[in-house]
Scaffold this motif. Structure first.
Motif, PDB file in Angstrom:
ATOM      1  N   ARG A   1     -10.886 -11.538 -11.804  1.00 36.96           N
ATOM      2  CA  ARG A   1      -9.816 -11.602 -12.816  1.00 36.96           C
ATOM      3  C   ARG A   1     -10.295 -12.275 -14.100  1.00 36.96           C
ATOM      4  NH1 ARG A   1      -5.325 -13.098  -9.667  1.00 36.96           N
ATOM      5  NH2 ARG A   1      -5.250 -10.847  -9.362  1.00 36.96           N
TER       6      ARG A   1
ATOM      7  N   PHE B   1      -8.097  -4.497   3.516  1.00 41.30           N
ATOM      8  CA  PHE B   1      -6.680  -4.865   3.464  1.00 41.30           C
ATOM      9  C   PHE B   1      -5.825  -3.861   4.233  1.00 41.30           C
ATOM     10  CE2 PHE B   1      -8.346  -7.265  -0.110  1.00 41.30           C
ATOM     11  CZ  PHE B   1      -7.710  -8.485   0.075  1.00 41.30           C
ATOM     12  N   GLU B   2      -6.147  -2.592   4.033  1.00 40.39           N
ATOM     13  CA  GLU B   2      -5.338  -1.548   4.667  1.00 40.39           C
ATOM     14  C   GLU B   2      -5.386  -1.608   6.188  1.00 40.39           C
ATOM     15  OE1 GLU B   2      -5.709   1.647   0.972  1.00 40.39           O
ATOM     16  OE2 GLU B   2      -7.117   1.724   2.639  1.00 40.39           O
TER      17      GLU B   2
ATOM     18  N   LEU C   1     -13.212  -5.409  -0.627  1.00 40.00           N
ATOM     19  CA  LEU C   1     -12.599  -4.331   0.160  1.00 40.00           C
ATOM     20  C   LEU C   1     -13.435  -3.869   1.344  1.00 40.00           C
ATOM     21  CD1 LEU C   1     -10.820  -2.043  -2.467  1.00 40.00           C
ATOM     22  CD2 LEU C   1     -10.055  -4.144  -1.404  1.00 40.00           C
TER      23      LEU C   1
ATOM     24  N   GLU D   1       0.825  -1.226   0.000  1.00 34.29           N
ATOM     25  CA  GLU D   1       0.000   0.000   0.000  1.00 34.29           C
ATOM     26  C   GLU D   1       0.858   1.274   0.000  1.00 34.29           C
ATOM     27  OE1 GLU D   1      -3.397  -1.355   0.296  1.00 34.29           O
ATOM     28  OE2 GLU D   1      -2.102  -3.105   0.246  1.00 34.29           O
TER      29      GLU D   1
ATOM     30  N   ARG E   1      -4.643   8.980   3.285  1.00 35.21           N
ATOM     31  CA  ARG E   1      -5.706   9.056   2.272  1.00 35.21           C
ATOM     32  C   ARG E   1      -7.098   8.954   2.885  1.00 35.21           C
ATOM     33  NH1 ARG E   1      -2.525   5.605  -2.053  1.00 35.21           N
ATOM     34  NH2 ARG E   1      -3.353   3.818  -0.946  1.00 35.21           N
TER      35      ARG E   1
ATOM     36  N   LYS F   1       2.038   3.568  -6.865  1.00 37.96           N
ATOM     37  CA  LYS F   1       1.664   2.875  -8.116  1.00 37.96           C
ATOM     38  C   LYS F   1       0.845   3.782  -9.019  1.00 37.96           C
ATOM     39  CE  LYS F   1      -0.251  -0.748  -6.234  1.00 37.96           C
ATOM     40  NZ  LYS F   1      -1.670  -0.687  -6.493  1.00 37.96           N
TER      41      LYS F   1
ATOM     42  N   GLU G   1      -6.978  -4.196 -10.880  1.00 36.75           N
ATOM     43  CA  GLU G   1      -7.538  -5.392 -10.242  1.00 36.75           C
ATOM     44  C   GLU G   1      -7.479  -5.238  -8.723  1.00 36.75           C
ATOM     45  OE1 GLU G   1      -6.337  -9.214 -11.495  1.00 36.75           O
ATOM     46  OE2 GLU G   1      -7.254  -8.914 -13.449  1.00 36.75           O
ATOM     47  N   PRO G   2      -8.397  -5.820  -7.956  1.00 28.71           N
ATOM     48  CA  PRO G   2      -9.603  -6.422  -8.499  1.00 28.71           C
ATOM     49  C   PRO G   2     -10.500  -5.333  -9.079  1.00 28.71           C
ATOM     50  CG  PRO G   2      -9.688  -6.375  -6.086  1.00 28.71           C
ATOM     51  CD  PRO G   2      -8.325  -5.919  -6.490  1.00 28.71           C
TER      52      PRO G   2
ATOM     53  N   SER H   1      -0.096 -10.044  -7.113  1.00 25.36           N
ATOM     54  CA  SER H   1      -0.742  -9.604  -5.869  1.00 25.36           C
ATOM     55  C   SER H   1      -1.408 -10.788  -5.174  1.00 25.36           C
ATOM     56  CB  SER H   1      -1.809  -8.532  -6.142  1.00 25.36           C
ATOM     57  OG  SER H   1      -1.231  -7.252  -6.183  1.00 25.36           O
ATOM     58  N   SER H   2      -1.949 -11.715  -5.954  1.00 23.78           N
ATOM     59  CA  SER H   2      -2.589 -12.883  -5.330  1.00 23.78           C
ATOM     60  C   SER H   2      -1.546 -13.729  -4.613  1.00 23.78           C
ATOM     61  CB  SER H   2      -3.325 -13.728  -6.374  1.00 23.78           C
ATOM     62  OG  SER H   2      -4.291 -12.952  -7.023  1.00 23.78           O
TER      63      SER H   2
ATOM     64  N   TYR I   1      -0.348 -11.389  -1.491  1.00 24.97           N
ATOM     65  CA  TYR I   1      -1.340 -11.169  -0.426  1.00 24.97           C
ATOM     66  C   TYR I   1      -1.971 -12.479   0.074  1.00 24.97           C
ATOM     67  CZ  TYR I   1      -1.198  -6.079  -0.954  1.00 24.97           C
ATOM     68  OH  TYR I   1      -0.788  -4.767  -0.971  1.00 24.97           O
TER      69      TYR I   1
ATOM     70  N   ARG J   1      -2.063  -3.933 -10.509  1.00 28.24           N
ATOM     71  CA  ARG J   1      -2.105  -5.244  -9.852  1.00 28.24           C
ATOM     72  C   ARG J   1      -2.589  -6.350 -10.801  1.00 28.24           C
ATOM     73  NH1 ARG J   1      -0.997  -4.754  -4.621  1.00 28.24           N
ATOM     74  NH2 ARG J   1      -1.513  -2.850  -3.512  1.00 28.24           N
ATOM     75  N   PHE J   2      -2.046  -7.554 -10.579  1.00 30.45           N
ATOM     76  CA  PHE J   2      -2.481  -8.749 -11.318  1.00 30.45           C
ATOM     77  C   PHE J   2      -2.141  -9.967 -10.459  1.00 30.45           C
ATOM     78  CE2 PHE J   2      -2.428 -11.606 -15.182  1.00 30.45           C
ATOM     79  CZ  PHE J   2      -3.743 -11.389 -15.530  1.00 30.45           C
TER      80      PHE J   2
ATOM     81  N   MET K   1     -11.029 -12.977  -5.923  1.00 29.82           N
ATOM     82  CA  MET K   1      -9.988 -12.309  -6.722  1.00 29.82           C
ATOM     83  C   MET K   1      -9.953 -12.912  -8.128  1.00 29.82           C
ATOM     84  SD  MET K   1      -8.376  -9.928  -5.055  1.00 29.82           S
ATOM     85  CE  MET K   1      -8.251  -9.381  -3.339  1.00 29.82           C
TER      86      MET K   1
HETATM   87  P1  TYD Z   1      -5.599  -1.477  -4.704  1.00 32.57           P
HETATM   88  O1  TYD Z   1      -6.785  -0.619  -4.747  1.00 32.57           O
HETATM   89  O2  TYD Z   1      -4.711  -1.475  -5.872  1.00 32.57           O
HETATM   90  O3  TYD Z   1      -4.772  -1.087  -3.388  1.00 32.57           O
HETATM   91  P2  TYD Z   1      -3.829   0.161  -3.168  1.00 32.57           P
HETATM   92  O4  TYD Z   1      -4.348   1.301  -3.977  1.00 32.57           O
HETATM   93  O5  TYD Z   1      -3.940   0.384  -1.694  1.00 32.57           O
HETATM   94  O6  TYD Z   1      -2.470  -0.288  -3.598  1.00 32.57           O
HETATM   95  O7  TYD Z   1      -5.991  -3.012  -4.407  1.00 32.57           O
HETATM   96  C1  TYD Z   1      -6.919  -3.343  -3.451  1.00 32.57           C
HETATM   97  C2  TYD Z   1      -6.407  -4.383  -2.498  1.00 32.57           C
HETATM   98  O8  TYD Z   1      -6.581  -5.697  -3.012  1.00 32.57           O
HETATM   99  C3  TYD Z   1      -4.955  -4.253  -2.117  1.00 32.57           C
HETATM  100  O9  TYD Z   1      -4.884  -4.106  -0.714  1.00 32.57           O
HETATM  101  C4  TYD Z   1      -4.334  -5.564  -2.519  1.00 32.57           C
HETATM  102  C5  TYD Z   1      -5.488  -6.508  -2.652  1.00 32.57           C
HETATM  103  N1  TYD Z   1      -5.324  -7.577  -3.654  1.00 32.57           N
HETATM  104  C6  TYD Z   1      -5.135  -8.888  -3.219  1.00 32.57           C
HETATM  105  O10 TYD Z   1      -5.085  -9.157  -2.016  1.00 32.57           O
HETATM  106  N2  TYD Z   1      -5.021  -9.890  -4.147  1.00 32.57           N
HETATM  107  C7  TYD Z   1      -5.090  -9.652  -5.491  1.00 32.57           C
HETATM  108  O11 TYD Z   1      -4.978 -10.591  -6.309  1.00 32.57           O
HETATM  109  C8  TYD Z   1      -5.281  -8.284  -5.924  1.00 32.57           C
HETATM  110  C9  TYD Z   1      -5.380  -7.980  -7.384  1.00 32.57           C
HETATM  111  C10 TYD Z   1      -5.400  -7.291  -4.966  1.00 32.57           C
END
Ligand code: TYD
Length: 199
Positions: A72, A152-153, A51, A9, A146, A13, A36-37, A98-99, A102, A94-95, A68
């Motif tokens: 996708r 996730f955050e 989220l 986070e 923000r 990006k 993504e997602p 990230s899976s 995370y 993300r793609f 996820m």
């Molecule tokens: P995103 O909005 O890109 O987060 P940020 O802007 O904070 O970087 O993505 C949303 C959240 O989804 C982010 O915390 C990561 C998570 N995520 C996964 O856990 N697995 C996945 O496959 C993807 C694509 C995202």
């Protein structure tokens, strides 16, 4: 060309993607910016499920992984593959990495589960992936600034440390595809480093 952007986070990006988007547009190239997602109306609905914070029912890690991949599958079929077939450049926030980072490194799901999904539902991997890497504390301070934190955050530093090591593992395995960018640098420098990967 299919380009994805990864990182924990608050590593910048969005700024980098925007700069590259404008760069390619100025070169007269057709470029699609997506994430993504999400990335289609249905996949964005799945994103909202992923989220949002639900205090009544905790989402299981398997459910999280499968949602996820549901998002996708829709995104690939509806947006990414058609755009690539038309010769467009796809910039994807993300793609699948990230899976891995995370859901596997972070949540502790097995790599075998992820591979099963990738083998069956991901017919196209990015040609190049930019991993924006920075210490967790730095990014979390930016993310907190923000405003409201998503599901996730709200995770703790240890979770994001694992996620970061997940990205490091992918980078070690596949340095040709995944380029590490030092995200502690000024945004202009990060952008310049990204551009130099295309030369
Ligand atoms: P995103 O909005 O890109 O987060 P940020 O802007 O904070 O970087 O993505 C949303 C959240 O989804 C982010 O915390 C990561 C998570 N995520 C996964 O856990 N697995 C996945 O496959 C993807 C694509 C995202």
């Amino acid at each position: 060309m299919f380009i994805s952007f990864e990182g924990t986070e608050g590593v910048g990006k969005t700024t980098l993607i925007q700069k590259l988007y404008e760069h390619f547009q100025q070169q007269g190239k057709a470029v699609v910016l997506t994430r993504e997602p999400g990335g289609t109306p249905l996949a964005e609905q799945i994103r909202s499920l992923l989220l949002s914070v639900n205090h009544d029912e905790q989402m299981s890690h398997d459910t999280e992984l499968l949602l996820m991949y549901a998002a996708r599958a829709q995104h690939l079929e509806r947006v990414i593959l058609p755009a690539l077939a038309e010769g467009k450049i796809v910039l994807c926030d993300r793609f699948t990495d990230s899976s891995f980072a995370y859901q596997c490194a972070g949540r502790g799901l097995s790599r075998a589960k992820l591979q099963l999904l990738n083998q069956n539902f991901v017919s196209k991997m990015p040609d190049i992936t930019f991993w924006l890497d920075a210490p967790i504390e730095l990014g979390m301070t930016r993310a907190r600034a923000r405003g409201d934190l998503d599901r996730f955050e709200q995770e703790k530093v240890v979770f994001f440390e694992s996620v970061r090591s997940g990205f490091a593992e992918i980078h070690a395995r596949d340095p040709e595809r995944m380029k590490r960018l030092d995200a502690t640098q000024a945004q202009e420098k990060v952008f310049a480093d990204a551009l130099s990967s295309f030369k």
